[in-house]
Design a protein around this motif. Structure first.
Motif, PDB file in Angstrom:
ATOM      1  N   LEU A  57      65.278 -70.999 -17.067  1.00  0.00           N
ATOM      2  CA  LEU A  57      64.522 -72.195 -17.406  1.00  0.00           C
ATOM      3  C   LEU A  57      63.573 -71.829 -18.543  1.00  0.00           C
ATOM      4  CD1 LEU A  57      63.626 -75.142 -16.736  1.00  0.00           C
ATOM      5  CD2 LEU A  57      61.893 -74.121 -15.229  1.00  0.00           C
ATOM      6  N   THR A  58      63.850 -72.349 -19.728  1.00  0.00           N
ATOM      7  CA  THR A  58      63.040 -72.040 -20.910  1.00  0.00           C
ATOM      8  C   THR A  58      62.077 -73.196 -21.161  1.00  0.00           C
ATOM      9  OG1 THR A  58      64.905 -70.809 -21.824  1.00  0.00           O
ATOM     10  CG2 THR A  58      63.096 -71.360 -23.327  1.00  0.00           C
ATOM     11  N   VAL A  59      60.795 -72.859 -21.242  1.00  0.00           N
ATOM     12  CA  VAL A  59      59.748 -73.882 -21.297  1.00  0.00           C
ATOM     13  C   VAL A  59      58.899 -73.703 -22.548  1.00  0.00           C
ATOM     14  CG1 VAL A  59      57.817 -74.943 -20.080  1.00  0.00           C
ATOM     15  CG2 VAL A  59      59.687 -73.894 -18.782  1.00  0.00           C
ATOM     16  N   GLY A  60      58.742 -74.776 -23.305  1.00  0.00           N
ATOM     17  CA  GLY A  60      57.855 -74.763 -24.453  1.00  0.00           C
ATOM     18  C   GLY A  60      56.441 -75.115 -24.037  1.00  0.00           C
ATOM     19  N   MET A  61      55.474 -74.307 -24.479  1.00  0.00           N
ATOM     20  CA  MET A  61      54.072 -74.523 -24.112  1.00  0.00           C
ATOM     21  C   MET A  61      53.174 -74.187 -25.298  1.00  0.00           C
ATOM     22  SD  MET A  61      53.930 -72.905 -20.241  1.00  0.00           S
ATOM     23  CE  MET A  61      52.446 -73.826 -19.803  1.00  0.00           C
ATOM     24  N   ASN A  62      51.925 -74.578 -25.202  1.00  0.00           N
ATOM     25  CA  ASN A  62      50.894 -74.178 -26.155  1.00  0.00           C
ATOM     26  C   ASN A  62      49.754 -73.605 -25.336  1.00  0.00           C
ATOM     27  OD1 ASN A  62      48.449 -75.751 -28.235  1.00  0.00           O
ATOM     28  ND2 ASN A  62      49.613 -73.933 -28.743  1.00  0.00           N
ATOM     29  N   GLY A 109      61.098 -78.889 -31.121  1.00  0.00           N
ATOM     30  CA  GLY A 109      61.796 -77.780 -30.485  1.00  0.00           C
ATOM     31  C   GLY A 109      62.584 -78.210 -29.267  1.00  0.00           C
ATOM     32  N   LEU A 110      62.025 -79.140 -28.511  1.00  0.00           N
ATOM     33  CA  LEU A 110      62.740 -79.671 -27.353  1.00  0.00           C
ATOM     34  C   LEU A 110      63.977 -80.425 -27.789  1.00  0.00           C
ATOM     35  CD1 LEU A 110      62.780 -80.196 -24.287  1.00  0.00           C
ATOM     36  CD2 LEU A 110      61.364 -82.229 -24.702  1.00  0.00           C
ATOM     37  N   PHE A 115      64.316 -75.063 -26.090  1.00  0.00           N
ATOM     38  CA  PHE A 115      63.937 -74.869 -24.689  1.00  0.00           C
ATOM     39  C   PHE A 115      64.366 -76.092 -23.885  1.00  0.00           C
ATOM     40  CE2 PHE A 115      60.391 -77.016 -26.610  1.00  0.00           C
ATOM     41  CZ  PHE A 115      59.957 -76.205 -27.642  1.00  0.00           C
ATOM     42  N   ASP A 116      64.271 -75.959 -22.559  1.00  0.00           N
ATOM     43  CA  ASP A 116      64.749 -77.002 -21.660  1.00  0.00           C
ATOM     44  C   ASP A 116      63.722 -78.094 -21.418  1.00  0.00           C
ATOM     45  OD1 ASP A 116      67.310 -75.656 -20.837  1.00  0.00           O
ATOM     46  OD2 ASP A 116      65.876 -74.139 -20.145  1.00  0.00           O
ATOM     47  N   MET A 117      62.463 -77.743 -21.434  1.00  0.00           N
ATOM     48  CA  MET A 117      61.409 -78.688 -21.111  1.00  0.00           C
ATOM     49  C   MET A 117      60.118 -78.279 -21.796  1.00  0.00           C
ATOM     50  SD  MET A 117      60.544 -77.551 -17.164  1.00  0.00           S
ATOM     51  CE  MET A 117      58.951 -78.367 -17.069  1.00  0.00           C
TER      52      MET A 117
END
Length: 289
Positions: A57-62, A109-110, A115-117
């Motif tokens: 599970l690849t997650v984009g965050m800041n 990016g999503l 990433f997935d979410m």
């Protein structure tokens, strides 16, 4: 963040058009700090599992918004969102891969399946719904009025909504707009620094400050016995943030919603929120589970 606390269509766009819309619908929360970890391959397993790459599970965050999401002293992801994501990955039986990116790169990016979410407390606005899908809400954002410790003003909005009252807020924040809307008769003064806005209250130069409750809790922890939450009958505002997924990825959206409903019903959201944010109250979450 401070966000429009926290603060919220179904047509596909070409990649170029989607990127353009994304740049318009992302509300700037701050700068970025590069990515960490590997990126899931574009395409991949978007069928039964809804994941770009099976098993991850690849997650984009800041990771800039303590205590919701940030890098700890060891440089590792931490905070409310991170704790929930670790629980989610365990529930799904997959590896968690967090990508730490600039805020403005998250929706593009999503869309391009980097990433997935996305987990950054996004509000599900109509504009954003045009290019991405959202889960149910996972994080509440409660805006409150901070007053000087021992303040004896009547606990009503009207008591603070007078020409002789000074209300402070962080410049450019949702709190500033909320202060002007809630206290139109008061003098609203904005400050470039949140601590400066609260210092005006603690020293008696202002009667109150509008901000999110967890920011107040952080200030109180560092500066005890200076300011308190006004005893108003309800918060000045209550908003929610959701997870974002690729447009049309119903398989993953359904899995995330099932996890969030379970976490809401069994108290996981409440216990994680009150522990990480350092507050006593957990606002009521939307129903439907």
């Amino acid at each position: 963040m401070f966000r429009s606390s926290q603060k919220r269509a179904a047509r596909r766009l070409s990649l170029v058009g989607a990127a353009l819309v994304s740049s318009l619908v992302l509300a700037a929360c701050g700068g970025g700090s590069g990515s960490s970890g590997s990126t899931a391959a574009a395409g991949g397993d978007s069928g039964a599992t809804g994941l770009n790459a099976a098993g991850t599970l690849t997650v984009g965050m800041n990771l800039q918004f303590k205590p919701e999401m940030y890098l700890d002293d060891a440089g590792k992801p931490a905070g409310y969102d991170v704790e929930l994501l670790n629980k989610l990955a365990a529930d799904l039986g997959v590896k968690l891969d967090i990508q730490n990116l600039d805020f403005n790169g998250l929706i593009p990016g999503l869309q391009s399946k980097k990433f997935d979410m996305v987990s950054v407390g996004l509000t599900a606005t109509d504009a954003r719904k045009q290019v991405i899908d959202f889960t149910r809400e996972y994080v509440p954002y409660t805006s409150v009025l901070a007053v000087k410790q021992g303040d004896t003003t009547a606990a009503t909005v009207d008591a603070y909504n007078t020409p002789n009252t000074v209300i402070t807020a962080l410049q450019g924040s949702s709190g500033e707009q909320l202060a002007k809307k809630t206290f139109p008769n008061a003098q609203v003064k904005s400050f470039a620094d949140q601590n400066a806005a609260l210092l005006e209250v603690s020293t008696g130069r202002a009667n109150g400050s509008v901000l999110e409750d967890y920011i107040l809790a952080q200030y109180q922890k560092a500066n005890p016995n200076q300011v308190a939450k006004a005893g108003l009958p309800k918060p000045l505002d209550l908003g929610y943030g959701s997870w974002a997924v690729q447009k049309g990825n119903k398989a993953l959206t359904d899995k995330l919603n099932a996890f969030l409903c379970k976490a809401q019903n069994d108290g996981t959201l409440k216990s994680t929120y009150t522990s990480v944010f350092g507050v006593d109250d957990f606002p009521e979450m939307p129903g439907g589970c």
